[in-house]
Design an enzyme around this catalytic site. Sequence first.
Site, short mmCIF file in Angstrom:
data_model
loop_
_atom_site.label_atom_id
_atom_site.label_comp_id
_atom_site.label_asym_id
_atom_site.label_seq_id
_atom_site.Cartn_x
_atom_site.Cartn_y
_atom_site.Cartn_z
N ASP A 419 0.82 -1.20 0.00
CA ASP A 419 0.00 0.00 0.00
C ASP A 419 0.86 1.26 0.00
O ASP A 419 1.93 1.31 0.62
CB ASP A 419 -0.89 -0.02 1.25
N GLU A 472 1.14 -0.49 -5.13
CA GLU A 472 0.19 0.60 -5.38
C GLU A 472 1.03 1.88 -5.41
O GLU A 472 1.34 2.45 -4.38
CB GLU A 472 -0.88 0.68 -4.30
#
EC number: 2.4.1.18
Length: 740
Positions: A419, A472
């Site tokens: 993330d 990401e």
Amino acid sequence: MRKLVEATQAGSEASVALAPSAPIQRLQAGLHHDPFEVLGVHVQPDGSKLVRAFLPAAEAVEVAGVRMTRVPGTDCFERLLPPGTALEAHPLLTWQDKRSGAWQRLRSPYSFAPQLGEMDLYLFGEGRHFEIWKVLGARVKTVDGVTGCLFAVWAPAVLRVSVVGDFNDWDGRRHPMRCRGVSGVWELFIPGLEAGHAYKYEILGRHGERVTKTDPYARQMFLRPETTSRVPDERPYAWGDAEWLAARTRFDWQHRPMSVYEVHPGSWRRRADGSFYSWRELTAELIPYVRDLGYTHIELLPVAEHPFDASWGYQVSGYYAATARFGSPDDLRAFVDACHQAGLGVLLDWVPGHFPKDDFALARFTGEPLYEHADPRRGEHQDWGTLVFDFGRNEVRNFLVANALYWLEEFHIDGLRVDAVASMLYLDYSRRHGEWLPNQHGGRENLEAIHFLHEVNAEVHARFPGAITIAEESTAWPAVSRPIELGGLGFSMKWNMGWMNDTLDYIEKEPVYRKYQHNQLTFSQMYAWSENFVLPLSHDEVVHLKKSLLDKMPGDRWQRFANLRLLYAWQYAHPGKKLLFMGGEFGQWNEWREAGQLDWVLLGFPEHDGIRALLRDLNRLYRDEAALHFWDFDPRGFRWIDCHDADQSVLSLVREGPDGAPPIVVLLNFTPVPRHGYRIGVPRAGAWCEVLNSDSMYYGGSNLGNGKPLYPAAVPWMGFGQSIEVTLPPLGAIFLKPCP
């Protein structure tokens, strides 16, 4: 050793009743740095043995059948046993509880030698102990024939660390730990302690501040709102996925189909009373559901322990503890095991970029910054109200790298989606001038975070062949998914945020305006081969008033469903692996709500069930046709037929597979106007058959298409020697393949 003030009495034992020495006073006050100096068994020069124990809850204490004496004004008991007295290496103490009067037995933790190996401590200090969860934390084990729990925690430069829990009235004076020197690690083996007990660490900082913290390496925690760690059960789980793991080592993810169903396990489905499904219930319902839809992987939003449901798991307080919301760690293992046996891979969202400020967890762990960078210009995310890990500190980097490996080793996870990578790479990420510190070269790149990401990716790929890492990453940082030795970050894949943003921005426009934004669909081919891309339609796009995917679509009800079907067809026609967040597969109207469940009632409506049927068939086609997946990361797999028909908002393309695989031609009509006799060039002579039409009546469409084989004419067109005329449905896509 302080001077005895009471002489040896008659008999074979000695009783000592002394004014408390400075060490005992410090112990009583909870200020002693080395409890082993005072407590336990101390052999005297003449061979006698001085036994001491600190038991605030005791009225009386005995050792070897002899009453011990309370040191006046303290809760410390002691007895001097004469030379030759038979005494176990770890003597059994009997004590009477002040409150109940009951007699109990225990063995003192302070008769045991250090348990952690010097090599473990050295590797941890170097940041290279990649199984550190087997060293730090709480672990039930047997030492010298005595079963108990070994606790170990990293807390450098503090005055004292104690284990507190439901077994010692949360009294930090009861179980102070042994400091292992410059390593900053503290340890204590507590005999008789079993799995299931609640515990924390009480830390006395170097400036006198006292904090109580959960164990950073806790492998189990109690359900929120509790914030306590739990002594884990050490019984091994009996895995049944050996065949899957063996096959994974040979998994050619670059050339295999990969479509991912993204799931928040707390809101996919709930019980009638609104409570969470357990992992066991998800095993029974989610796995067959995803398998029926034809997805290859399930991606779980973070399942590490977190205090706040509305964080969706992205503000982690227990990096090594599977959240208690859905059951035990073994329940999660059973879920992954069942996925593997059903032919589904499992990916996990992992959050190493930041952590919350909750005062019971990592924040200011020793009363001052430890896991976070001390300077808020590097140590704080102001936008998110979270703290940033100090990636340059060996022990912190080790904590995170080992955590990535922990999920793959202990839970057989097949890959990690990392993330917020961009927030880690840039020192000035979301910061104004003067709010950030440059690196040693004066740049804005976070060199320590880059080193950390290199290390994570290198270790994952080396230790778990076939496992994947996905970034990401929302900027143009180069070579995110390229090998480290070629100058890349080492990820397997990267989310294509550009494709997602451009596509959604385009398809949200009324069709009459789309011809003016045609480049939003074609621009992705300018960089499509720069990374190994995943095409994400993720949870982030259906929250915070962004609307659900279906509700983003323009037009009347029919057009909205047609546009959504067209969006999914474009995703599967475009090179790259696929990802869709739960609820999108049947066109949920509402935004995602983590506090409820998906709107399953919608499947009773044909249009919604038609969306699901389309995705089932898209997954089947994507899986079965090598042309649609084999060259997802290679320009050999894609060619525009016509990308310039902006006036009619039509795209046509061909996907190619390896030698011998039939090509797939795709046409997409982004207007509600049917196109009859639309001519395109095709790469092969011979008949072409329609193998999927998003406008099919089975999906809720108008059923306009090409029901018969299409035979090319010898009319050169668009660089091809032959061409066909097709019927394009309104707001529809067709997939063509050479007829068998």
